[in-house]
Design an enzyme around this catalytic site. Structure first.
Site, PDB file in Angstrom:
ATOM      1  N   CYS A   1     -74.335  82.081  37.973  1.00  0.00           N
ATOM      2  CA  CYS A   1     -73.658  82.568  36.766  1.00  0.00           C
ATOM      3  C   CYS A   1     -73.849  81.615  35.612  1.00  0.00           C
ATOM      4  O   CYS A   1     -72.977  81.451  34.776  1.00  0.00           O
ATOM      5  CB  CYS A   1     -72.174  82.768  37.045  1.00  0.00           C
ATOM      6  SG  CYS A   1     -71.313  81.236  37.399  1.00  0.00           S
ATOM      7  N   THR A   2     -74.989  80.974  35.559  1.00  0.00           N
ATOM      8  CA  THR A   2     -75.289  80.011  34.512  1.00  0.00           C
ATOM      9  C   THR A   2     -75.651  80.716  33.210  1.00  0.00           C
ATOM     10  O   THR A   2     -76.150  81.831  33.214  1.00  0.00           O
ATOM     11  CB  THR A   2     -76.471  79.131  34.959  1.00  0.00           C
ATOM     12  OG1 THR A   2     -76.193  78.599  36.248  1.00  0.00           O
ATOM     13  CG2 THR A   2     -76.723  78.006  33.992  1.00  0.00           C
ATOM     14  N   THR A   3     -75.414  80.047  32.080  1.00  0.00           N
ATOM     15  CA  THR A   3     -75.922  80.512  30.799  1.00  0.00           C
ATOM     16  C   THR A   3     -76.474  79.317  30.046  1.00  0.00           C
ATOM     17  O   THR A   3     -76.107  78.170  30.320  1.00  0.00           O
ATOM     18  CB  THR A   3     -74.834  81.230  29.976  1.00  0.00           C
ATOM     19  OG1 THR A   3     -75.444  81.935  28.891  1.00  0.00           O
ATOM     20  CG2 THR A   3     -73.807  80.255  29.432  1.00  0.00           C
TER      21      THR A   3
END
Length: 526
Positions: free
Chosen positions: A340-342
């Site tokens: 769930c990285t940005t």
């Protein structure tokens, strides 16, 4: 709002004109707008990063947020040097390893192929929550380099949280993909589901406007703006978070929060062809990036970068670099799930840059929400191997090993800030895009859109379908190969965002098929 700009004005496409002002490239266009507005108001790249980061936490709550962690690379034009800042999550000092017995049921079901733990206590729920670092990291950068008031920079995120994140087709799709997990936590279910079971869906008419109730998060951000960043670690916000995580079965303590501090360091600085790459050292993918790209220089010439043999060399080097990472650093991400990285990148008018990656780890983190603060909680404990005696075994007070890979690169008379979202797929994407920029002279848009391969998750090697033919033929002589499309969902490869500066002009772009991502110039905000 989106629609007040033209992407062709700010991306370095063939024939396009770059801008003299600053640019923000982010995985949500409204977050990029917030950062660009800060630049237009006279803010530094770090000021823009503060605003962008907090808005991303509101509008992509499953990707990142105040309860996450990450890292950033900064370039200071007046100093002519880079700075690395790491603010990864950590295990609580009070964590009890005995609380995470192996179940004997095989491998875990999430990002990493660890042996499964009883009740998935390391994956979901309060017991999977690690000490967060994002707020401390952002505050440290702002204290050192920021110009604008902290409260002013949080105002866009507060406004978005008060309105609530709009549910469009993409948000509905992401929520639906995790609805079963979210239903297990009453607070997460209340925020993201209807009747505690069905994912909130978007309206089918232009007049429909369904939104997530983020009023609790708005109140927390408002408190953070007025009381300052330390309130998150030592004040009312900290007390509320500790109480909620404890109530949900976690180990977070007031001492953990008060004792957290981000880490400044000199960048990992390594040459590549006629340029160089600056990366964050330590428990990130920076050392693995340097390992792989160092091998590329020795194994093929820059003039042969498009040849099948060069693709084979890059693949072999990525695989070897990850093998060493697994043996020495202990990260065993299987790339079976997206993470769930940005990521976002910023360049201001003066040439200062920020490359920043932030994460909750899994999609929706621990799939639990703190009711007192309205914040999604991370599941950073999952980063550790629950089996003891390993390089990355779970233990009290230990730092998490991250796949984040924000970089600043130089070459061919240009400087760029680059990073990506996508778990273990991040480093191969960053390396290949950086190499395109340095060794082939590609424009930023060309480098972003070029077909890539991923060799980070064991067999098979995954190649963009546009590489089918001689390239996949050469790869398949060594390893199993699968081809994949570049799609909006799910991503077969990482989702990058980058800005570039050349001859005093700036440009930016994001993953071409990202549903929400884009780059915004400081004069193109509404």
């Amino acid at each position: 709002m989106a629609g007040s700009f033209s992407r062709s004005q700010i991306t370095l496409k063939p024939g396009a004109v770059a801008v003299e002002g600053g640019v923000v490239a982010a995985q949500h266009v409204l977050a990029a707008e917030a950062g660009a507005a800060v630049l237009a108001a006279g803010g530094d790249a770090v000021d823009a990063a503060v605003a962008t980061s907090f808005v991303l936490g509101v509008l992509e709550p499953w990707m990142s947020g105040p309860m996450g962690g990450g890292a950033m690379m900064l370039w200071r034009e007046d100093e002519g040097r880079g700075h690395a800042l790491s603010y990864g999550m950590r295990a609580s000092q009070s964590l009890d390893v005995a609380h995470y017995p192996l179940s004997g049921a095989g491998k875990a079901s999430d990002l990493f192929p660890w042996e499964s733990v009883v009740e998935d206590r390391n994956i979901a729920g309060g017991s999977s929550v690690a000490v967060p670092g994002t707020v401390a990291g952002i505050a440290a950068a702002h204290e050192r380099f920021g110009r604008m008031p902290w409260a002013e920079l949080l105002a866009p995120a507060i406004d978005h949280a008060k309105r609530g994140m709009e549910i469009d087709w993409y948000a509905a799709l992401v929520i639906a993909s995790s609805a079963q997990d979210l239903s297990r936590d009453p607070d997460a279910a209340a925020m993201f589901l209807d009747d505690g079971q069905w994912p909130k869906s978007f309206g089918w008419t232009a007049l429909a406007d369904r939104r997530i109730d983020q009023s609790g998060m708005a109140a927390t951000l408002d408190r953070l703006a007025s009381a300052g960043a330390r309130d998150f670690y030592e004040g009312d916000i900290a007390a509320a978070l500790v109480a909620d995580v404890t109530a949900k079965g976690g180990f977070l303590t007031a001492a953990d929060m008060a004792g957290y501090a981000p880490e400044w360091s000199d960048p990992l600085d390594f040459p590549y062809r006629d340029g160089r790459i600056l990366a964050v050292p330590g428990l990130t993918a920076g050392p693995t990036l340097a390992d792989a790209m160092g091998a590329w220089q020795a194994e093929y010439a820059a003039a042969d970068a498009a040849a099948p043999a060069a693709h084979v060399a890059r693949t072999g080097a990525i695989r070897a670099a990850y093998a060493r990472r697994l043996a020495e650093m202990g990260d065993h991400d299987s790339a079976r799930a997206p993470g769930c990285t940005t990521h976002f990148s910023v360049v201001d008018r003066a040439g200062n840059m920020v490359s920043m990656t932030q994460t909750l780890l899994s999609v929706f983190g621990s799939r639990t929400v703190s009711p007192a603060t309205g914040l999604l909680l991370n599941n950073g404990i999952m980063w550790f191997d629950p089996e003891q005696g390993k390089p990355n075994s779970l233990g009290a007070g230990k730092r998490c090993l991250m796949n984040v890979c924000p970089v600043i690169g130089e070459g061919a008379g240009r400087r760029f800030a680059l990073g990506a979202a996508g778990g273990r797929k991040i480093m191969p994407a960053v390396a290949q895009i950086a190499a395109q920029l340095v060794e082939t002279g590609a424009t930023l848009q060309e480098a972003m859109e070029a077909p890539r391969l991923d060799a980070s998750g064991g067999d098979p090697v995954v190649a963009d379908e546009r590489l089918a033919g001689p390239v996949t033929g050469a790869l398949s002589a060594r390893w199993p190969v699968a081809t994949a499309k570049r799609l909006p969902f799910p991503f077969a490869f990482a989702a990058p965002a980058a800005v570039l500066r050349e001859a005093g002009r700036n440009s930016g772009t994001t993953e071409t098929l990202s549903p929400w991502g884009d780059a915004i110039a400081e004069g193109d905000t509404a």
